[in-house]
Motif scaffolding. Structure first.
Motif, PDB file in Angstrom:
ATOM      1  N   ILE A 169       0.837  -1.200   0.000  1.00  0.00           N
ATOM      2  CA  ILE A 169       0.000   0.000   0.000  1.00  0.00           C
ATOM      3  C   ILE A 169       0.875   1.254   0.000  1.00  0.00           C
ATOM      4  CG2 ILE A 169      -1.653   1.318   1.391  1.00  0.00           C
ATOM      5  CD1 ILE A 169      -2.814  -1.402   2.317  1.00  0.00           C
ATOM      6  N   ARG A 170       1.946   1.232   0.778  1.00  0.00           N
ATOM      7  CA  ARG A 170       2.844   2.392   0.813  1.00  0.00           C
ATOM      8  C   ARG A 170       3.458   2.645  -0.568  1.00  0.00           C
ATOM      9  NH1 ARG A 170       7.535   2.872   5.311  1.00  0.00           N
ATOM     10  NH2 ARG A 170       8.278   0.904   4.424  1.00  0.00           N
ATOM     11  N   ARG A 171       3.877   1.575  -1.233  1.00  0.00           N
ATOM     12  CA  ARG A 171       4.498   1.759  -2.547  1.00  0.00           C
ATOM     13  C   ARG A 171       3.503   2.283  -3.583  1.00  0.00           C
ATOM     14  NH1 ARG A 171       7.585  -2.735  -0.704  1.00  0.00           N
ATOM     15  NH2 ARG A 171       6.134  -4.297  -1.515  1.00  0.00           N
ATOM     16  N   ASP A 172       2.198   2.011  -3.366  1.00  0.00           N
ATOM     17  CA  ASP A 172       1.168   2.438  -4.316  1.00  0.00           C
ATOM     18  C   ASP A 172       0.520   3.762  -3.937  1.00  0.00           C
ATOM     19  OD1 ASP A 172       1.629   0.070  -5.640  1.00  0.00           O
ATOM     20  OD2 ASP A 172      -0.102  -0.971  -4.774  1.00  0.00           O
ATOM     21  N   ALA A 173       0.977   4.393  -2.870  1.00  0.00           N
ATOM     22  CA  ALA A 173       0.234   5.516  -2.284  1.00  0.00           C
ATOM     23  C   ALA A 173       0.417   6.831  -3.014  1.00  0.00           C
ATOM     24  CB  ALA A 173       0.619   5.688  -0.815  1.00  0.00           C
TER      25      ALA A 173
END
Length: 304
Positions: free
Chosen positions: A109-113
């Motif tokens: 999720i962090r990488r896609d945020a």
């Protein structure tokens, strides 16, 4: 992959971070899910469950994007410890896999945020017992030995820190901090209070923070308060005591109900989101270092 912020947490420089709200109450009362033992971590075992968790976090991240804030991603692992896992039929091997899967999901999720930064990932741990009923028999050494297992799993992931919430006794809080220090993990400790501003075992809030710091040589990165309405603990903050500067985060309830009343509630008491926002503005004036803002029972993205 390595943890991004484990050696230096952005919030320690004063960076404000939003975090999420009442995960379990949202999933049960608003999404209609059945969560035995109030545990959300079993959702990690299915594609649909992971999709539900991702959607929950992304609703909150969108708020951070709108307001230019950083975000603290808390893992759905509050109940993913040995005793609660056993009640749900999970072995220690199952729990290790699911705790690590939780951090993997948050890292994705962090990488896609996109534009939200910084994003800090926290391995969330809860009390060994109920969360509202203090385990006054457990010593700090016993608490350290118990919580070391889950903290050790987080230490092997991309988690930047561990956060222990809804803690009811100083002994358990001290044990958590010592276990995290031994594992080389930054740690945040959050106590809960009853309607009188004291811990469930009767310890005054300020005394609990002072004792915890004294018994751990101030090893916690900072402290928080969670799972109580601001009306329940506001009076405990009305002083110029030094410990107020150690409270950097609040995850309050929207409901003014007591813990006993919340345990028996069959309907969600979501309180008033705008009123809770005004309460937080007052808390910001009372707590000079308040920089982590989230919710607990009965709150959802509207409150954030």
């Amino acid at each position: 992959m390595r943890a991004l912020h484990r050696t230096h947490l952005p919030q320690t420089d004063g960076t404000p971070l939003l975090t999420d709200s009442g995960l379990e109450t949202t999933l049960i009362f608003l999404d209609g899910l059945d969560l035995p033992c109030f545990a959300s971590y079993p959702l990690l075992d299915t594609v649909e469950g992971r999709r539900t968790l991702r959607a929950y976090y992304e609703r909150h991240l969108a708020i951070a994007a709108d307001h230019g804030s950083g975000f603290l991603l808390e893992a759905p692992t509050w109940r993913a410890s040995r005793d609660w896992g056993a009640e749900l039929g999970h072995t220690p091997a199952d729990l290790e896999r699911l705790n690590k899967a939780a951090i993997t999901l948050l890292a994705e999720i962090r990488r896609d945020a996109g534009a939200v930064a910084p994003i800090v990932i926290s391995g969330n741990i809860g009390p060994r017992g109920d969360g509202y009923q203090p385990d006054t028999a457990m010593t700090a050494d016993e608490a350290q030995a118990f919580h070391a297992e889950q903290i050790g799993w987080f230490a092997e992931t991309e988690a930047d820190l561990v956060t222990a919430v809804t803690i009811c006794t100083v002994n358990e809080g001290v044990g958590v901090i010592r276990a995290a220090a031994a594992a080389g993990m930054p740690v945040v400790l959050s106590y809960t209070t009853e309607t009188d501003g004291r811990l469930p075992d009767g310890t005054p809030l300020g005394e609990a923070f002072e004792q915890t710091d004294m018994l751990t040589a101030g090893a916690a990165a900072y402290f928080m308060i969670n799972c109580a309405h601001p009306d329940h603990f506001r009076a405990a903050l009305e002083s110029d005591a030094a410990w107020l500067g150690r409270v950097w985060g609040v995850r309050a309830n929207a409901s003014r109900l007591s813990h006993a009343e919340l345990d028996e509630a069959e309907e969600l008491d979501a309180g008033n989101p705008a009123e809770l926002g005004r309460d937080y503005a007052q808390l910001k004036r009372m707590l000079p270092n308040l920089r982590v803002f989230g919710g607990c029972c009965g709150t959802d993205h509207r409150h954030i």
